[in-house]
Scaffold this motif. Structure first.
Motif, short mmCIF file in Angstrom:
data_model
loop_
_atom_site.label_atom_id
_atom_site.label_comp_id
_atom_site.label_asym_id
_atom_site.label_seq_id
_atom_site.Cartn_x
_atom_site.Cartn_y
_atom_site.Cartn_z
N GLU A 251 0.83 -1.20 0.00
CA GLU A 251 0.00 0.00 0.00
C GLU A 251 0.87 1.26 0.00
O GLU A 251 0.54 2.24 -0.69
CB GLU A 251 -0.91 -0.01 1.24
N TYR A 252 1.96 1.24 0.75
CA TYR A 252 2.85 2.41 0.81
C TYR A 252 3.57 2.67 -0.52
O TYR A 252 3.93 3.82 -0.82
CB TYR A 252 3.89 2.21 1.90
N VAL B 79 4.30 10.76 2.80
CA VAL B 79 4.18 9.80 1.69
C VAL B 79 5.55 9.27 1.28
O VAL B 79 5.76 8.07 1.11
CB VAL B 79 3.45 10.44 0.50
N SER B 80 6.53 10.20 1.14
CA SER B 80 7.87 9.78 0.76
C SER B 80 8.49 8.88 1.84
O SER B 80 9.16 7.90 1.54
CB SER B 80 8.76 11.00 0.53
N ARG B 81 8.29 9.25 3.10
CA ARG B 81 8.84 8.44 4.18
C ARG B 81 8.33 7.01 4.12
O ARG B 81 9.08 6.04 4.32
CB ARG B 81 8.48 9.06 5.53
N LYS B 82 7.04 6.84 3.79
CA LYS B 82 6.45 5.50 3.79
C LYS B 82 6.99 4.64 2.66
O LYS B 82 7.35 3.47 2.86
CB LYS B 82 4.93 5.62 3.68
N TYR B 83 7.09 5.18 1.44
CA TYR B 83 7.54 4.30 0.36
C TYR B 83 9.05 4.11 0.38
O TYR B 83 9.56 3.09 -0.11
CB TYR B 83 7.03 4.76 -1.01
N GLN C 122 10.69 3.74 3.25
CA GLN C 122 10.79 2.67 4.24
C GLN C 122 10.40 1.33 3.64
O GLN C 122 10.99 0.28 3.96
CB GLN C 122 9.89 2.99 5.43
N SER C 123 9.42 1.31 2.75
CA SER C 123 9.01 0.07 2.09
C SER C 123 10.10 -0.45 1.15
O SER C 123 10.22 -1.67 0.95
CB SER C 123 7.71 0.28 1.32
#
Length: 321
Positions: free
Chosen positions: A210-211, A292-296, A298-299
Motif C-alpha cells: 500500500e505504501y 508519503v515519501s517516508r512510507k515508500y 521505508q518500504s
C-alpha cells in the motif's frame, strides 16, 4: 262391557305392532359390537374360501432358478480354483454345494477389491499427473524469474545518457519483487500463517504494498525528482546484482543524506556561512520531506530485506547489517 274390552285389546295389539315395526333411533353398544363381530367373521370366511379356490384355478408357474444354481461347475474345477486361491478345498461339515458357494463368494470379493484398487490407482495416477504439471510450471516460473533478474538488470550508465529509460525498468523490477514477496507469504504452511509472527509478517507485506503505490504512480507519470531517481536506480541495480551492502548505502543516502548541516537546514542566520555551498539537493534527506515519501522509502528497505532473504549473495560481506 265385554265388547268394549275386546275392542280395547284389539287397539292395544295394533299399537304394539306399529311400535315394533318402527325403526329405533338408538342402539345399545352390545348390539353394535355383536353386529361388527358377525361382519368380521363372515368376511374372514369369504377370504379363506377365495384363497382355497384360486390356487386350484390358476396354472402352476415354474419357480425361478436360484442365483447359486447358475454357478454350476464340477468338483474338480472347484478344487482347482480353491487351491489356486490358497484356500482349503473343504471345510469341516461342508457339502459340495456349500463349497461352490464359498468359491463364488471369494471370487466376488476379489472382483470388488480389483475394482476398488483400479479406481484408487486411477485417482493416484491423476494426482501424480497434476503434481508433475504443477512442478513443471513451478520450475518454469523459477527459471523465468531468474532469467528476468539477469536480463533486466538496470544499467547505471543510463543515469547520464538516458534517465527516462530508468522509469519502466525500476517500475517492473520493484513490481516483480513485491509479487515474489506476496507469493512467499502465500506459500507458507498454515501453522506459520496463523501464528502471531506469521500474521505480523503478512500485515507488513500488505502495508508495504500500500505504501509503494504513490511511488509506482510517480514512476508511471515520470515525475520523480532526478536525485531520488538516481538513488532508487542504484538501490534496484545493486539489489538485482545481490550486492545488498551497496544497496543499503544508496538507501541511506536517499533517506538521511550526507548533509553537513542538520537535516533540512540551509540558512542559519543573516549571513551565508562558508559551508553553504556544500549543501546541495542530493545531500538533503528526503525521508522527512513528507509522510508519503517516508512510507515508500521505508518500504524500499523492506523489499531489500526480503530480496536478501530470498536471493542471498554468494559473498557474505555483501549482506546488510
Amino acid at each position: 262391557m265385554e265388547a268394549l274390552k275386546a275392542e280395547i285389546a284389539v287397539k292395544r295389539k295394533t299399537v304394539e305392532s306399529i311400535s315394533s315395526s318402527r325403526p329405533t333411533k338408538y342402539m345399545r353398544r352390545g348390539d353394535i359390537e355383536r353386529l361388527q363381530e358377525e361382519e368380521r367373521t363372515s368376511r374372514n370366511a369369504k377370504e379363506h374360501t377365495a384363497k382355497a379356490i384360486i390356487p386350484s384355478q390358476e396354472p402352476r408357474v415354474s419357480e425361478s432358478p436360484k442365483p447359486e444354481s447358475s454357478f454350476n461347475i464340477s468338483n474338480e474345477e472347484t478344487i482347482r480354483r480353491l487351491r489356486a486361491k490358497g484356500q482349503p478345498i473343504r471345510l469341516f461339515g461342508e457339502s459340495d454345494k456349500d463349497r461352490r458357494l464359498r468359491l463364488r463368494a471369494l471370487e466376488l470379493l476379489e472382483e470388488k477389491d480389483h475394482e476398488r484398487q483400479s479406481g484408487q490407482n486411477d485417482f493416484k495416477k491423476a494426482l501424480e499427473d497434476v503434481e508433475n504439471v504443477e512442478r513443471e510450471l513451478r520450475n518454469k516460473n523459477k527459471e523465468k524469474r531468474k532469467g528476468d533478474t539477469e536480463v533486466g538488470v538496470i544499467d547505471l550508465d543510463l543515469i547520464k545518457t538516458d534517465p527516462d529509460k530508468l522509469y519502466p525498468l525500476i517500475y517492473y523490477a520493484l513490481k516483480r519483487t513485491l509479487k515474489e514477496w506476496e507469493e512467499a507469504m502465500d506459500e507458507r504452511p498454515e501453522h506459520v500463517k496463523r501464528s502471531n509472527q506469521g500474521k505480523l509478517a503478512a500485515a507488513t507485506q500488505v502495508q508495504s504494498a500500500e505504501y509503494l503505490k504513490p511511488l509506482f504512480k510517480t514512476l508511471r507519470s515520470r515525475s520523480l525528482p532526478s536525485d531520488m531517481l538516481v538513488r532508487i536506480a542504484e538501490i534496484v541495480h545493486y539489489m538485482q546484482k545481490r550486492q545488498y551492502q551497496k544497496a543499503n548505502d544508496s538507501y541511506l543516502r536517499l533517506s538521511i543524506g550526507n548533509a553537513p548541516w542538520p537535516i533540512g537546514v540551509t540558512m542559519v542566520g543573516i549571513h551565508e556561512r562558508s559551508a553553504r555551498e556544500k549543501i546541495s539537493t542530493d545531500q538533503v534527506a528526503h525521508v522527512l520531506n513528507d509522510e508519503v515519501s517516508r512510507k515508500y522509502i521505508q518500504s524500499l528497505k523492506r523489499l531489500l530485506t526480503f530480496s536478501q532473504t530470498k536471493y542471498p549473495p554468494e559473498d557474505v560481506s555483501q549482506l546488510m547489517g
